[in-house]
Scaffold this motif. Structure first.
Motif: not given
Lengths: 257, 264
Positions: B89-106, B137-147
């Motif tokens: 887990v990196f310090q910077e936000f490292s989610l793939f912005p084009w993937r939903t939460v589910l697709k990121n975890v997958e 089904n949320h995209y990363p831009y819809e989430l807070s930093g903690g989320m």
């Protein structure tokens, strides 16, 4: 529809004002259809030329399609190579930077010699126009992939370059590719008149405008075709945006809009 | 912690690791002869002054960097590159912005070629574990930093790594969220029994989370002290014992910082 008009009221208002001014200037100030045909005469010309127009639009779209699709198919793989592998970038970039500033018009003699009077000659000029914007925006996308996303990919088992490009770099670069393609479409369409000017076929918007109407000093027909050139480009752009940008880039909302 | 940890969580050994960077400004020695052993299921925090090479150490364990000298061994095998058996887990936000939460975890599961329905099932389990049910089904831009960081944790855990590497994962969220995330991380750690290696610059965070705190010196980074934190869990941030340990760690860090000349 009502809401659309309300949203665009200012733009529509100015448009109507400009048209009214044009009609007035042409009819009462210039009074010479050779210098400025009246707006109503131009619209009437479009109506008169409607059968010819459809044929010309079809041929021009053929040239445009040849040029744009080859530009896209050549630019994209090259952009992936240049964007992802620094070595390829260093090798290819000087060549690109020498060729890029050459105006598409300067390629006409080459097009004639290589493709003779065929649709491909016109397609080639449009290719030159569309190629560089697509290439440059796309490789910028691949070059800008954030390091943390690449490393996240690696840690999660995306080890080799092929997988990293497919699952990390390509999705990241897609909006850049789309922007490049949109700009490339615009430049490519601007090349249509030049590409058809030298008579690769007996029809096409550019051919008709330049070789027929202008030679006959039919300025109302010329302006009619100019308007059509603008309208077709507008439609192509809107079509592209609704097909590609709005659907593909839901995830970009938070970033750009 | 569950039984059978020794099988699921493997032992990590860092043996005589030195790291030298060749930069344009010259040769920089980032780490000097690091020796460290992490037991299965242990929660280990690494603290040190900034630029001491703690992130570099973590990156080498992840396989994203290579030691100049020495070896990193996980379960008897030398680390030679990144692999899903070490989650990061990196310090910077490292989610793939084009993937939903589910697709990121997958993502990691997809790379392993696990079929879609199984992937979904596993991903949902971990999204539930980090308390984000309903956000699939949320995209990363819809989430807070903690989320976002919770999703990153779920994503790192989904491939069932034997060790979780965290590089100041809560460094870019606000203080309240940070406290909540720390508590949640402890719960996840207790429930999954994973080994956690956690880099931070916050003494408070280390004292609250760790079984053991490793203090590193200023550059070139070396281990100054390994301190066991014997406070029983759940810990109170303001307890007397916590304050005593915090005081000791702060003193150590200040004396390290003085050596770099920042306070001189």
């Amino acid at each position: 529809m009502k809401a659309w008009i309300r949203g665009n009221a200012q733009g529509l208002g100015l448009l109507i004002a400009v048209i009214t001014l044009w009609e007035f200037m042409a009819g009462y100030v210039v009074k010479n259809p050779l210098i400025l045909p009246r707006f109503s005469a131009v619209i009437f010309s479009i109506y008169m030329l409607r059968h010819l127009l459809i044929e010309d639009i079809a041929i021009s779209l053929l040239h445009f399609g040849i040029g744009l699709s080859t530009a896209f198919l050549v630019a994209l793989p090259l952009a992936i190579g240049m964007g992802w592998f620094q070595k390829i970038f260093r090798m290819v970039d000087p060549i690109i930077e020498i060729l890029r500033p050459i105006p598409p018009l300067a390629w006409i003699p080459i097009a004639m010699v290589w493709f003779h009077l065929t649709h491909y000659a016109a397609g080639f000029i449009i290719f030159i126009g569309a190629f560089f914007p697509i290439l440059i925006d796309s490789y910028t996308g691949f070059r800008n992939v954030p390091k943390v996303l690449v490393e996240t990919g690696k840690v999660l088992g995306c080890i080799n370059a092929r997988k990293l490009i497919k699952y990390v770099a390509f999705p990241y670069a897609l909006p850049f590719i789309a922007t490049g393609t949109r700009v490339g479409m615009g430049v490519g369409w601007m090349c249509v008149v030049a590409a058809e000017m030298f008579g690769v076929s007996e029809s096409g918007l550019g051919y008709r405008l330049f070789q027929k109407f202008y030679f006959l000093h039919q300025m109302d027909y010329v302006v009619a075709y100019m308007l059509v050139l603008g309208l077709v480009a507008l439609c192509l752009d809107r079509l592209f945006r609704s097909l590609v940008e709005e659907r593909l880039f839901k995830w970009k909302k938070g970033i750009v809009k | 912690m569950e039984e059978g940890d020794s099988e699921m969580n493997r032992r990590l050994e860092v043996r005589g690791v030195t790291k030298v960077f060749n930069t344009e400004e010259g040769v920089i020695k980032a780490l000097e002869n690091i020796n460290l052993e992490v037991k299965p299921g242990e929660f280990l925090c690494i603290i040190g002054p900034s630029g001491c090479g703690k992130t570099t150490l973590l990156r080498m364990i992840a396989g994203l960097d290579y030691p100049t000298r020495g070896k990193i061994i996980l379960d008897g095998k030398e680390v030679r590159g990144p692999s899903p058996d070490r989650g990061m887990v990196f310090q910077e936000f490292s989610l793939f912005p084009w993937r939903t939460v589910l697709k990121n975890v997958e993502f990691g599961l997809q790379m392993q070629g696990i079929d879609a329905s199984r992937r979904r099932e596993i991903a949902k389990k971990y999204i539930g574990l980090v308390g984000l049910d309903g956000f699939e089904n949320h995209y990363p831009y819809e989430l807070s930093g903690g989320m976002k960081q919770r999703v990153a944790i779920a994503r790192a855990l989904a491939t069932e790594p034997s060790i979780l590497l965290m590089d100041e994962p809560f460094g870019s969220v606000d203080a309240q969220t940070r406290n909540i995330l720390q508590e949640e991380l402890l719960q996840i750690w207790q429930r999954t029994g994973k080994t956690v290696l956690f880099v931070t610059h916050s003494v408070d965070e280390a004292v609250y989370l760790a079984d053991r705190v490793v203090v590193m010196s200023a550059r070139p980074g070396s281990i100054v002290e390994c301190m066991k934190i014997g406070i029983v869990r759940p810990r109170k941030r303001t307890s007397m014992e916590a304050n005593v340990i915090r005081e000791r760690l702060l003193r150590l860090l200040i004396s390290e910082r003085k050596k770099t000349g920042i306070f001189r």
